[in-house]
Write a protein that holds these residues in place. Structure first.
Motif, PDB file in Angstrom:
ATOM      1  N   MET A   1      18.888 -94.284  38.488  1.00 43.69           N
ATOM      2  CA  MET A   1      18.361 -93.876  40.334  1.00 43.69           C
ATOM      3  C   MET A   1      17.319 -92.371  39.882  1.00 43.69           C
ATOM      4  O   MET A   1      17.519 -91.533  39.125  1.00 43.69           O
ATOM      5  CB  MET A   1      19.918 -93.406  40.875  1.00 43.69           C
ATOM      6  N   THR A   2      16.699 -91.304  41.265  1.00 46.26           N
ATOM      7  CA  THR A   2      16.302 -90.334  40.928  1.00 46.26           C
ATOM      8  C   THR A   2      17.179 -90.004  41.570  1.00 46.26           C
ATOM      9  O   THR A   2      18.511 -89.701  41.252  1.00 46.26           O
ATOM     10  CB  THR A   2      15.150 -90.449  42.022  1.00 46.26           C
ATOM     11  N   ARG A   3      17.726 -88.317  41.102  1.00 47.43           N
ATOM     12  CA  ARG A   3      18.041 -87.174  41.046  1.00 47.43           C
ATOM     13  C   ARG A   3      18.583 -87.126  42.609  1.00 47.43           C
ATOM     14  O   ARG A   3      19.671 -86.681  43.066  1.00 47.43           O
ATOM     15  CB  ARG A   3      17.726 -86.312  40.581  1.00 47.43           C
ATOM     16  N   TYR A   4      17.744 -87.050  43.485  1.00 52.62           N
ATOM     17  CA  TYR A   4      18.137 -86.806  45.226  1.00 52.62           C
ATOM     18  C   TYR A   4      17.522 -87.856  45.847  1.00 52.62           C
ATOM     19  O   TYR A   4      16.908 -88.954  44.989  1.00 52.62           O
ATOM     20  CB  TYR A   4      17.422 -86.161  44.821  1.00 52.62           C
ATOM     21  N   PHE A   5      18.183 -88.452  46.881  1.00 53.93           N
ATOM     22  CA  PHE A   5      17.429 -89.236  47.676  1.00 53.93           C
ATOM     23  C   PHE A   5      15.904 -89.233  48.137  1.00 53.93           C
ATOM     24  O   PHE A   5      15.814 -90.576  48.273  1.00 53.93           O
ATOM     25  CB  PHE A   5      18.723 -89.577  49.002  1.00 53.93           C
ATOM     26  N   ASP A   6      15.364 -88.154  48.877  1.00 54.56           N
ATOM     27  CA  ASP A   6      14.188 -88.076  49.061  1.00 54.56           C
ATOM     28  C   ASP A   6      14.011 -86.649  48.774  1.00 54.56           C
ATOM     29  O   ASP A   6      15.214 -85.093  48.222  1.00 54.56           O
ATOM     30  CB  ASP A   6      13.835 -88.616  50.279  1.00 54.56           C
ATOM     31  N   ALA A   7      13.039 -86.036  49.008  1.00 58.22           N
ATOM     32  CA  ALA A   7      12.281 -84.355  48.865  1.00 58.22           C
ATOM     33  C   ALA A   7      13.171 -83.909  49.378  1.00 58.22           C
ATOM     34  O   ALA A   7      12.788 -82.454  49.275  1.00 58.22           O
ATOM     35  CB  ALA A   7      10.814 -84.357  48.987  1.00 58.22           C
ATOM     36  N   LEU A   8      13.334 -84.303  51.015  1.00 59.17           N
ATOM     37  CA  LEU A   8      13.872 -83.646  51.562  1.00 59.17           C
ATOM     38  C   LEU A   8      14.961 -82.151  51.535  1.00 59.17           C
ATOM     39  O   LEU A   8      15.221 -81.027  51.756  1.00 59.17           O
ATOM     40  CB  LEU A   8      14.420 -83.755  52.930  1.00 59.17           C
ATOM     41  N   GLU A   9      16.198 -82.808  50.444  1.00 62.15           N
ATOM     42  CA  GLU A   9      16.899 -82.495  49.843  1.00 62.15           C
ATOM     43  C   GLU A   9      16.576 -81.203  49.241  1.00 62.15           C
ATOM     44  O   GLU A   9      17.564 -80.547  49.066  1.00 62.15           O
ATOM     45  CB  GLU A   9      17.768 -83.053  49.394  1.00 62.15           C
ATOM     46  N   THR A  10      15.465 -80.893  48.665  1.00 58.58           N
ATOM     47  CA  THR A  10      15.389 -79.678  47.553  1.00 58.58           C
ATOM     48  C   THR A  10      14.156 -78.703  48.401  1.00 58.58           C
ATOM     49  O   THR A  10      13.712 -78.675  47.867  1.00 58.58           O
ATOM     50  CB  THR A  10      14.955 -79.887  46.230  1.00 58.58           C
ATOM     51  N   ARG A  11      13.802 -79.032  49.555  1.00 59.44           N
ATOM     52  CA  ARG A  11      12.443 -78.118  50.428  1.00 59.44           C
ATOM     53  C   ARG A  11      12.719 -76.965  50.748  1.00 59.44           C
ATOM     54  O   ARG A  11      14.182 -76.582  50.300  1.00 59.44           O
ATOM     55  CB  ARG A  11      13.243 -78.302  51.761  1.00 59.44           C
ATOM     56  N   SER A  12      12.253 -75.550  50.323  1.00 64.39           N
ATOM     57  CA  SER A  12      12.518 -74.774  50.113  1.00 64.39           C
ATOM     58  C   SER A  12      12.901 -73.391  51.860  1.00 64.39           C
ATOM     59  O   SER A  12      12.688 -74.918  52.484  1.00 64.39           O
ATOM     60  CB  SER A  12      11.053 -73.879  49.610  1.00 64.39           C
ATOM     61  N   ALA A  13      13.335 -72.393  51.860  1.00 66.67           N
ATOM     62  CA  ALA A  13      14.131 -72.149  52.979  1.00 66.67           C
ATOM     63  C   ALA A  13      12.880 -72.082  53.900  1.00 66.67           C
ATOM     64  O   ALA A  13      13.469 -72.505  54.690  1.00 66.67           O
ATOM     65  CB  ALA A  13      14.373 -71.234  52.821  1.00 66.67           C
ATOM     66  N   ASP A  14      11.743 -71.422  53.440  1.00 69.69           N
ATOM     67  CA  ASP A  14      10.225 -71.633  54.412  1.00 69.69           C
ATOM     68  C   ASP A  14      10.135 -73.186  55.053  1.00 69.69           C
ATOM     69  O   ASP A  14       9.686 -73.146  56.071  1.00 69.69           O
ATOM     70  CB  ASP A  14       9.479 -71.083  53.720  1.00 69.69           C
ATOM     71  N   GLU A  15       9.688 -74.444  54.065  1.00 72.05           N
ATOM     72  CA  GLU A  15       9.313 -75.102  54.423  1.00 72.05           C
ATOM     73  C   GLU A  15      10.625 -75.771  55.348  1.00 72.05           C
ATOM     74  O   GLU A  15       9.935 -76.554  56.256  1.00 72.05           O
ATOM     75  CB  GLU A  15       9.627 -76.088  53.293  1.00 72.05           C
ATOM     76  N   ARG A  16      11.682 -75.713  55.649  1.00 71.89           N
ATOM     77  CA  ARG A  16      12.621 -76.588  56.208  1.00 71.89           C
ATOM     78  C   ARG A  16      12.933 -75.446  57.632  1.00 71.89           C
ATOM     79  O   ARG A  16      12.556 -76.082  58.826  1.00 71.89           O
ATOM     80  CB  ARG A  16      14.262 -75.759  55.939  1.00 71.89           C
ATOM     81  N   ALA A  17      12.972 -74.146  57.689  1.00 70.13           N
ATOM     82  CA  ALA A  17      12.364 -73.529  58.469  1.00 70.13           C
ATOM     83  C   ALA A  17      10.634 -74.008  59.752  1.00 70.13           C
ATOM     84  O   ALA A  17      11.070 -74.497  61.225  1.00 70.13           O
ATOM     85  CB  ALA A  17      12.303 -72.050  58.529  1.00 70.13           C
ATOM     86  N   ALA A  18       9.880 -74.643  59.468  1.00 73.06           N
ATOM     87  CA  ALA A  18       8.953 -74.623  59.642  1.00 73.06           C
ATOM     88  C   ALA A  18       8.623 -76.198  59.862  1.00 73.06           C
ATOM     89  O   ALA A  18       8.069 -76.511  60.908  1.00 73.06           O
ATOM     90  CB  ALA A  18       7.320 -74.768  58.666  1.00 73.06           C
TER      91      ALA A  18
END
Length: 406
Positions: A1-18
């Motif tokens: 298994m990969t560590r995270y379910f998808d790349a959304l879980e590790t977005r930066s604050a700027d990426e998440r806000a955008a």
């Protein structure tokens, strides 16, 4: 298994806000086009709602509002983007409140819940949530499919059969209320049967520290999630077990109970949720649950905001054995029997199990005559104590939770 379910879980604050600045206006526009929001959002320009802070300008949607709307425009009150026939499922929760369910992979976003608990291909999940009317069973089944795990749709009760099935099919993971796994483990020990369960994802009630430790002592990693029938996944634990990480498709606000006013960072308040689900765009939905925001990201590396988990109810509604008991249900119980003056429901813990005692002010002393009514109205079995009229406190409480959560 990969560590995270998808790349959304590790977005930066700027990426998440955008990403949110693009997603929120689109979701508000979808909501505004629905009959349920026609009046409350008529003066709102969706383009101005680009962040969680902007949501403060919008009205709060409460279950009572949803219930009234559904009564006038069944079954979804004009808040769903499709007719009932356009969904894979229609559920009914106590109230009644009707909720839609989609057949798309991970519609309720429970894949990340199970993935965080280490569940994936090769696992067999014994799903001990109910499959009848209420959506909990399907929430976890949908999530199991998203991570490639097989499901034993066990439902509730029938403990001895559950043990036999877990042994025969090789169950490796449990999904259900926190205390029912212990019931299964105790029954397996009594029957002399060894089970292969090493992972558990639980919800529908508080996971007390002593119970989590009990599972750890038995080699089981037990993590909890926080969800509602209306929203789906809201937050979940990772193996770091430091607070609960918000789902990537919801926006959570913590407000002063009964209002839409945000509390100071870190203060306890009521949880409001705005979902980005295009099929059922609930905006500033008041869960009635209490929690608080935690500072900083989780040590597990997931970067989304964290909350402290469930910290009680903003009203007297209380969850016992995974079922909500509401003040209006207690009132209906009293109304069913003309001789009953008043009632009080008390939630306690005995060992690692929830218990419910219903105290009734009425003549006589035989509580057994009310057992059937209690089960039918409260949807839960419990002990009944008949007390003399005038005995119960006049403190306004009809549901008293005596359990400790520390």
């Amino acid at each position: 298994m990969t560590r995270y379910f998808d790349a959304l879980e590790t977005r930066s604050a700027d990426e998440r806000a955008a990403d949110l600045a693009r997603a929120l206006p689109a979701q508000i526009a979808r909501a505004k086009a629905l009959p349920g929001y026609a009046e409350s959002l008529k003066d709102v320009d969706p383009a101005t709602i680009t962040s969680a802070a902007d949501l403060v300008a919008l009205p709060v949607l409460r279950k009572s509002d949803l219930s009234k709307a559904q009564a006038a425009r069944p079954p979804f009150g004009g808040y769903a983007a499709r007719p009932a026939s356009g969904f894979a499922h229609v559920f009914q929760s106590p109230g009644p409140i009707y909720e839609p369910g989609g057949g798309d992979c991970d519609w309720w976003r429970f894949g990340r819940v199970l993935h965080a608990a280490g569940i994936g291909p090769g696992d067999i999940v014994q799903n001990c949530f109910g499959y009848h009317l209420t959506p909990a069973g399907m929430l976890f089944e949908n999530g199991a499919r998203a991570v490639g795990a097989a499901v034993l749709p066990a439902g509730t009760g029938q403990t001895e059969l559950q043990v036999i099935a877990a042994r025969d099919v090789g169950t490796t993971a449990y999904a259900g209320t926190p205390d029912f796994l212990k019931v299964i483990l105790d029954k397996a020990e009594e029957m002399g049967i060894s089970l292969a369960i090493t992972k558990a994802t639980v919800g529908g009630g508080a996971l007390f520290p002593s119970l989590r430790q009990h599972y750890k002592d038995h080699g089981i990693l037990c993590l909890q999630s926080y969800a509602t029938a209306d929203i789906g996944n809201i937050a979940y634990e990772s193996p770091a077990m430091e607070g609960m990480i918000l789902d990537e498709q919801v926006v959570v606000e913590i407000v002063t109970p009964g209002t839409g006013t945000p509390v100071a960072p870190g203060d306890v308040g009521e949880v409001l949720v705005t979902t980005l689900n295009p099929d059922y765009p609930l905006i500033r939905f008041a869960t009635g649950d209490m929690s608080a925001v935690m500072e900083g990201p989780s040590p597990c590396g997931r970067t989304n905001q964290r909350i402290r988990g469930w910290m009680g109810r903003a009203d007297q509604t209380t969850k016992i054995k995974g079922m909500f008991i509401r003040p209006e249900q207690v009132a209906a119980l009293v109304a069913r029997h003309s001789e009953v003056v008043k009632a009080r429901v008390i939630a306690r813990r005995e060992g690692e199990m929830d218990t419910m005692t219903v105290q009734l002010e009425a003549p006589g002393s035989d509580g057994s005559v009310y057992l059937r009514s209690v089960a039918e109205v409260l949807k839960l079995k419990g002990a009944v104590e008949v007390v003399a009229p005038g005995t119960l406190p006049r403190d306004g409480l009809v549901i008293e939770d005596q359990r400790r959560y520390d």
